[in-house]
Design an enzyme around this catalytic site. Structure first.
Site: not given
Ligand code: F6P
Length: 368
Positions: A106, A152, A187, A194-195, A286, A288
């Site tokens: 972008g 990403d 468990r 994210m990505g 975040h 990440q």
């Protein structure tokens, strides 16, 4: 002396500081004055102290710092022509007509638009009396080079975006931590990574951590995914596994284009009539994106930053805006807009595929 500027834009990513350091030092090495634009496009619009000349020492220590030290912002003003006009004016006042931008697709698309508009922006500034004809004369053309900074790994034409491997390493580290507690309590954990619309981080993390099950946007699961997942996990448990890890990309969708949520998966794993696993959800968020860059991103940011300086100095009004890629381990210049187009085509192909599948399923349901 040629004046070039470097800027980081969009979401920060580890390795952006390596880019800034490399551009500043390579620029100085090539006898240029190098400026850093603080806070992304916001800084271009604001001008003044936001555009600062950098010396060799100013970027000392940048390699081992996370995030972006020159800041980034989502700038609404730059979306509008008056904002871009102010940005152009600030650049001319600083004598800058070469810009290196590190950001996602972008941000880079915005840069290409800015470059295309540049002559008309300058003409309008003159017609409005904000600049003199003589002031714009030396800066008739704007050269732009892009570097893809994003965790990403979602741009076509390059094997890795700057920051992706750092985020992947962080995810693996976090999954390792989770595994210790998961195993202790026997468990299940549903981990969202994210990505945005891209499943690269989730897919690679699942491979690297040996996750039990995975959801990514590019390959929606068959409609029987619930049974399939329970079957796989049951089998793993029967083999003696004390922990269950399911990874979901934040953009994961099912065949009907509906979001697959961590809660949906958790409820299924915990269902008393099914596996009945004590299940928790962890959204990594975040962490990440934060932290220092792994060696690969430092190297990538540095090599690509050096190449970007060369590219921006060699660019002519006739050359297309390029971005710096890495393909088959080689740093390469590639046309920016072709890569953005290809990225969008892949995304819409996935959309189309999903739509067709949803239609086919609907038709089957009707015919039954
Ligand atoms: O593009 C990078 C990214 O971290 C995506 O993975 C995520 O969807 C998005 O940015 C989060 O954006 P923000 O930091 O604005 O919440």
């Amino acid at each position: 002396r040629k004046k070039i500027a470097v800027m980081t834009s969009g979401g920060d990513s580890p390795g952006m500081n390596a880019v800034v350091r490399a551009v500043v030092r390579m620029g100085i090495h090539m006898d240029c004055d190098v400026f850093a634009v603080y806070e992304g496009y916001e800084g271009l619009v604001r001008g003044g102290n936001y555009i600062k000349q950098m010396g060799w020492e100013d970027v000392r220590g940048y390699l081992s710092e996370g995030g972006t030290l020159i800041g980034t912002a989502r700038c609404m003003a730059f979306y509008e022509r008056p904002g871009r006009m102010t940005a152009a004016k600030n650049m001319v006042l600083n004598g800058i007509d070469a810009l290196i931008i590190c950001g996602g697709d972008g941000s880079l698309t915005g840069a290409d638009k800015f470059r295309a508009e540049w002559p008309s922006l300058l003409e309008e500034l003159v017609s409005k009396g904000e600049l003199q004809q003589s002031q714009i004369e030396p800066y008739k053309h704007l050269n732009i080079v892009g570097l893809v900074g994003s965790i990403d790994n979602d741009l076509s034409g390059t094997d890795a975006t700057i920051g992706a491997y750092s985020a992947l390493a962080r995810i693996c580290e976090m999954v390792d931590y989770i595994e210790a507690t998961a195993s202790s309590h026997s468990r299940a954990f549903v981990i969202e990574v994210m990505g945005r619309h891209c499943g690269w981080l989730a897919l690679m993390a699942a491979v690297a951590t040996g996750a039990d099950f995975l959801f990514i946007p590019e390959k929606p699961r068959e409609d029987n995914w619930r049974e399939e997942m329970c079957q796989v996990i049951k089998q793993h448990r029967e083999m003696g596994k004390r922990k269950t890890i399911v990874i979901i990309a934040e953009g994961a969708l099912d065949k009907h284009g509906e979001k697959v949520t961590p809660t949906m998966v958790k409820d299924l794993l915990a269902d008393k009539d099914g596996l009945g696993l004590d299940t928790r959800i962890t959204t990594l968020g975040h962490v990440q994106r934060g932290g220092t860059a792994v060696a690969y991103d430092r190297m990538l940011g540095t090599l690509q930053g050096v190449e970007a300086v060369k590219a921006v100095l060699e660019a002519t009004p006739e050359t297309e805006t390029c971005f710096i890629a890495i393909t088959e381990n080689k740093i390469a210049r590639k046309p920016l807009m072709a890569a953005v187009k290809e990225t969008k085509e892949v995304a819409s192909l996935i959309e189309q595929q999903r739509f067709n599948e949803a239609m086919a399923l609907r038709d089957t349901e009707f015919s039954d």
